[in-house]
Design a protein around this motif. Structure first.
Motif, PDB file in Angstrom:
ATOM      1  N   GLN A 116       0.630   7.166  -9.036  1.00 23.20           N
ATOM      2  CA  GLN A 116       1.039   7.741  -7.918  1.00 23.20           C
ATOM      3  C   GLN A 116      -0.076   6.905  -6.676  1.00 23.20           C
ATOM      4  OE1 GLN A 116       0.730  11.903  -6.973  1.00 23.20           O
ATOM      5  NE2 GLN A 116       1.967  12.376  -8.710  1.00 23.20           N
ATOM      6  N   MET A 117      -1.247   6.398  -7.093  1.00 26.75           N
ATOM      7  CA  MET A 117      -1.932   5.720  -5.976  1.00 26.75           C
ATOM      8  C   MET A 117      -1.471   4.489  -5.569  1.00 26.75           C
ATOM      9  SD  MET A 117      -5.429   3.856  -6.790  1.00 26.75           S
ATOM     10  CE  MET A 117      -4.665   2.375  -6.602  1.00 26.75           C
ATOM     11  N   GLU A 118      -0.864   3.784  -6.649  1.00 24.35           N
ATOM     12  CA  GLU A 118      -0.148   2.345  -6.389  1.00 24.35           C
ATOM     13  C   GLU A 118       1.004   2.605  -5.525  1.00 24.35           C
ATOM     14  OE1 GLU A 118       0.937  -1.570  -8.637  1.00 24.35           O
ATOM     15  OE2 GLU A 118       0.185  -0.016  -9.843  1.00 24.35           O
ATOM     16  N   GLN A 119       1.786   3.650  -5.960  1.00 27.90           N
ATOM     17  CA  GLN A 119       2.883   3.971  -5.117  1.00 27.90           C
ATOM     18  C   GLN A 119       2.707   4.417  -3.606  1.00 27.90           C
ATOM     19  OE1 GLN A 119       6.416   3.782  -5.933  1.00 27.90           O
ATOM     20  NE2 GLN A 119       6.565   3.902  -3.744  1.00 27.90           N
ATOM     21  N   THR A 120       1.549   5.254  -3.421  1.00 31.42           N
ATOM     22  CA  THR A 120       1.141   5.525  -2.121  1.00 31.42           C
ATOM     23  C   THR A 120       0.543   4.443  -1.475  1.00 31.42           C
ATOM     24  OG1 THR A 120       0.250   7.588  -2.987  1.00 31.42           O
ATOM     25  CG2 THR A 120      -0.483   6.895  -0.849  1.00 31.42           C
ATOM     26  N   LEU A 121      -0.201   3.282  -1.824  1.00 27.26           N
ATOM     27  CA  LEU A 121      -0.471   2.045  -0.929  1.00 27.26           C
ATOM     28  C   LEU A 121       0.725   1.537  -0.798  1.00 27.26           C
ATOM     29  CD1 LEU A 121      -3.711   1.120  -3.248  1.00 27.26           C
ATOM     30  CD2 LEU A 121      -3.798   1.984  -0.635  1.00 27.26           C
ATOM     31  N   SER A 122       1.652   1.265  -1.601  1.00 27.02           N
ATOM     32  CA  SER A 122       2.902   0.450  -1.513  1.00 27.02           C
ATOM     33  C   SER A 122       3.629   1.042  -0.295  1.00 27.02           C
ATOM     34  CB  SER A 122       3.740   0.336  -2.639  1.00 27.02           C
ATOM     35  OG  SER A 122       3.144  -0.229  -3.697  1.00 27.02           O
ATOM     36  N   ASP A 149      12.997   7.970  -1.720  1.00 25.77           N
ATOM     37  CA  ASP A 149      13.700   9.032  -1.919  1.00 25.77           C
ATOM     38  C   ASP A 149      13.279  10.227  -1.792  1.00 25.77           C
ATOM     39  OD1 ASP A 149      16.063   7.137  -1.893  1.00 25.77           O
ATOM     40  OD2 ASP A 149      15.640   6.866  -3.789  1.00 25.77           O
ATOM     41  N   LYS A 150      11.833  10.268  -1.789  1.00 30.22           N
ATOM     42  CA  LYS A 150      10.713  11.457  -2.033  1.00 30.22           C
ATOM     43  C   LYS A 150      10.899  12.101  -3.275  1.00 30.22           C
ATOM     44  CE  LYS A 150      11.115  13.011   2.948  1.00 30.22           C
ATOM     45  NZ  LYS A 150      11.402  14.167   3.931  1.00 30.22           N
ATOM     46  N   LYS A 151      10.911  11.023  -4.400  1.00 26.52           N
ATOM     47  CA  LYS A 151      10.882  11.584  -5.615  1.00 26.52           C
ATOM     48  C   LYS A 151       9.796  10.932  -6.547  1.00 26.52           C
ATOM     49  CE  LYS A 151      15.543  12.905  -5.963  1.00 26.52           C
ATOM     50  NZ  LYS A 151      15.550  13.670  -4.749  1.00 26.52           N
ATOM     51  N   PHE A 152       8.979  11.650  -7.097  1.00 30.87           N
ATOM     52  CA  PHE A 152       7.917  10.990  -7.806  1.00 30.87           C
ATOM     53  C   PHE A 152       8.284  10.637  -9.021  1.00 30.87           C
ATOM     54  CE2 PHE A 152       5.827  14.658  -5.381  1.00 30.87           C
ATOM     55  CZ  PHE A 152       4.693  13.829  -4.842  1.00 30.87           C
TER      56      PHE A 152
END
Length: 136
Positions: free
Chosen positions: A50-56, A39-42
């Protein structure tokens, strides 16, 4: 023949860019992903989160194109703070393996002054090869 835009189902629209482009030869170019959710929400201001979310996010794009983690051949990391990256090597490795397992493609790390999204601490782009019947 042009490339096919890859956009995982349920993700907020990509405006002015593509999350992924699958080329006719099976090469998948994954545009720079950051640590926000679909949803383009941090959900976190923490580097590891953030790194884990980026890789996911990258893995979800690769899967939307018909591939999986072992198909990823390259990752280019852009980080805003070298000292944060260096100080958290163990946590980075743990988070990496939670998403990518023991698959280690060619990687580069670039330290940058800033990223477009102010909250983003990391951006990663990827290249994968998605085998097709004509491109095994």
């Amino acid at each position: 023949m042009a490339g096919q835009t890859i956009h995982p189902e349920g993700w907020a629209p990509a405006l002015g860019y593509a999350n992924g482009m699958l080329m006719p030869d099976g090469t998948l170019h994954v545009g720079g992903q950051i640590g926000w959710n679909r949803d383009k929400k941090f959900e976190t201001g923490d580097f590891i989160g953030q790194m884990e979310q980026t890789l996911s996010n990258i893995v979800e794009i690769v899967r939307a194109a018909g591939g999986d983690v072992p198909d990823i051949g390259r990752l280019t990391w852009f980080v805003k703070d070298k000292s944060t990256y260096l100080a958290h090597q163990r946590e980075i490795g743990d988070a990496y393996r939670r998403v990518m397992g023991r698959h280690f493609p060619a990687m580069s790390l670039v330290v940058v002054a800033d990223l477009v999204e102010d909250e983003a601490l990391i951006e990663i782009e990827a290249t994968a090869f998605i085998g097709t019947e004509s491109n095994p």
